[in-house]
Design an enzyme around this catalytic site. Structure first.
Site, PDB file in Angstrom:
ATOM      1  N   ARG A  21      46.997  18.701  25.333  1.00 23.14           N
ATOM      2  CA  ARG A  21      45.998  19.335  23.935  1.00 23.14           C
ATOM      3  C   ARG A  21      44.581  18.216  23.247  1.00 23.14           C
ATOM      4  O   ARG A  21      43.731  18.816  23.200  1.00 23.14           O
ATOM      5  CB  ARG A  21      47.093  20.149  23.004  1.00 23.14           C
ATOM      6  N   SER A  56      36.822  18.452  15.160  1.00 22.25           N
ATOM      7  CA  SER A  56      36.406  18.034  16.262  1.00 22.25           C
ATOM      8  C   SER A  56      35.385  19.032  17.112  1.00 22.25           C
ATOM      9  O   SER A  56      34.454  18.418  17.822  1.00 22.25           O
ATOM     10  CB  SER A  56      36.972  16.881  16.724  1.00 22.25           C
ATOM     11  N   PHE A  57      36.326  19.342  17.440  1.00 23.13           N
ATOM     12  CA  PHE A  57      35.792  20.966  18.631  1.00 23.13           C
ATOM     13  C   PHE A  57      35.161  21.558  18.063  1.00 23.13           C
ATOM     14  O   PHE A  57      33.852  21.720  19.138  1.00 23.13           O
ATOM     15  CB  PHE A  57      37.447  21.852  18.939  1.00 23.13           C
ATOM     16  N   TRP A 113      38.696  17.773   9.893  1.00 25.83           N
ATOM     17  CA  TRP A 113      40.554  18.143   9.200  1.00 25.83           C
ATOM     18  C   TRP A 113      40.744  16.518   9.788  1.00 25.83           C
ATOM     19  O   TRP A 113      40.514  15.465   9.899  1.00 25.83           O
ATOM     20  CB  TRP A 113      40.666  18.308  10.957  1.00 25.83           C
ATOM     21  N   VAL A 136      41.357  13.501  16.161  1.00 23.33           N
ATOM     22  CA  VAL A 136      41.941  14.583  17.389  1.00 23.33           C
ATOM     23  C   VAL A 136      43.443  13.988  17.244  1.00 23.33           C
ATOM     24  O   VAL A 136      43.596  13.095  17.871  1.00 23.33           O
ATOM     25  CB  VAL A 136      41.224  14.802  18.675  1.00 23.33           C
ATOM     26  N   SER A 162      29.610   8.777  18.808  1.00 24.53           N
ATOM     27  CA  SER A 162      30.733   9.196  18.267  1.00 24.53           C
ATOM     28  C   SER A 162      31.472   8.484  17.857  1.00 24.53           C
ATOM     29  O   SER A 162      31.892   6.818  18.652  1.00 24.53           O
ATOM     30  CB  SER A 162      31.893  10.172  19.531  1.00 24.53           C
TER      31      SER A 162
END
Length: 186
Positions: free
Chosen positions: A108, A76-77, A44, A101, A133
């Site tokens: 959200r 990312s999820f 994404w 994100v 990260s």
């Protein structure tokens, strides 16, 4: 002895100035054993996130992390599950995650980012494989060229930073594990 002779009529601005010394390339310590790193990248906003990977790869090589495998996930999820599976293989000494994100609703995307970071920490603690990260959540992200340019540059900086953190942590763990094996730390 060589001396530069200067014509007295030559103005100071015309005299060739010595080159400005460049910062010497810092030599980073080498590892006792080869390190293999997994780089998990969300697709994404790939054009932004890949800047972290490109910068990471360059800095990682300078820091003697030459075995890096790249994995792509949709967003990312999906990163924590991949990180966990990769850590469980015991093939990797570290895992790096990169993603952007963004969402129109503030709750959200903050929820997603928080969930991803907590899950990555859980992976690290469960498997004893360090997880780093570069999953970022901007407060405001607009799909304009100005924002894209800003975040491309920002992700490049984060790529260098995460490579440095990864290498330094792996060196520290290498020393610590050596001390534990030698009975110095118990």
């Amino acid at each position: 002895m060589n001396q530069m002779l200067q014509d007295p009529q030559t103005e100071a601005s015309e005299v060739a100035q010595p080159p400005v010394p460049q910062d010497p390339v810092r030599e980073h310590p080498r590892f006792a054993k080869p390190q293999r790193v997994a780089f998990v990248q969300a697709c994404w906003h790939r054009d932004v996130v890949e800047e972290a990977r490109i910068a990471f790869m360059k800095e990682a090589e300078a820091r003697h992390l030459t075995h890096v495998d790249v994995f792509e996930v949709p967003g990312s999820f999906e990163i924590p599950l991949h990180a966990q599976l990769l850590a469980k293989t015991r093939r990797y000494t570290a895992i790096v995650a990169a993603g952007l994100v963004v969402d129109g609703g503030i709750y959200r995307h903050e929820f997603v980012a928080d969930t991803v970071i907590k899950a990555l920490m859980d992976v690290q603690l469960r498997t004893e494989v360090p997880v780093f990260s570069a999953v970022l959540t901007p407060q405001q992200f607009h799909e304009t060229e100005v924002h894209y340019d800003f975040f491309r540059r920002h992700f490049a900086i984060k790529g260098v930073e995460v490579a440095a953190a990864c290498a330094e942590t792996l060196h520290g763990l290498e020393r610590l594990r050596g001390q534990v094996a030698a009975g110095i730390v118990g």
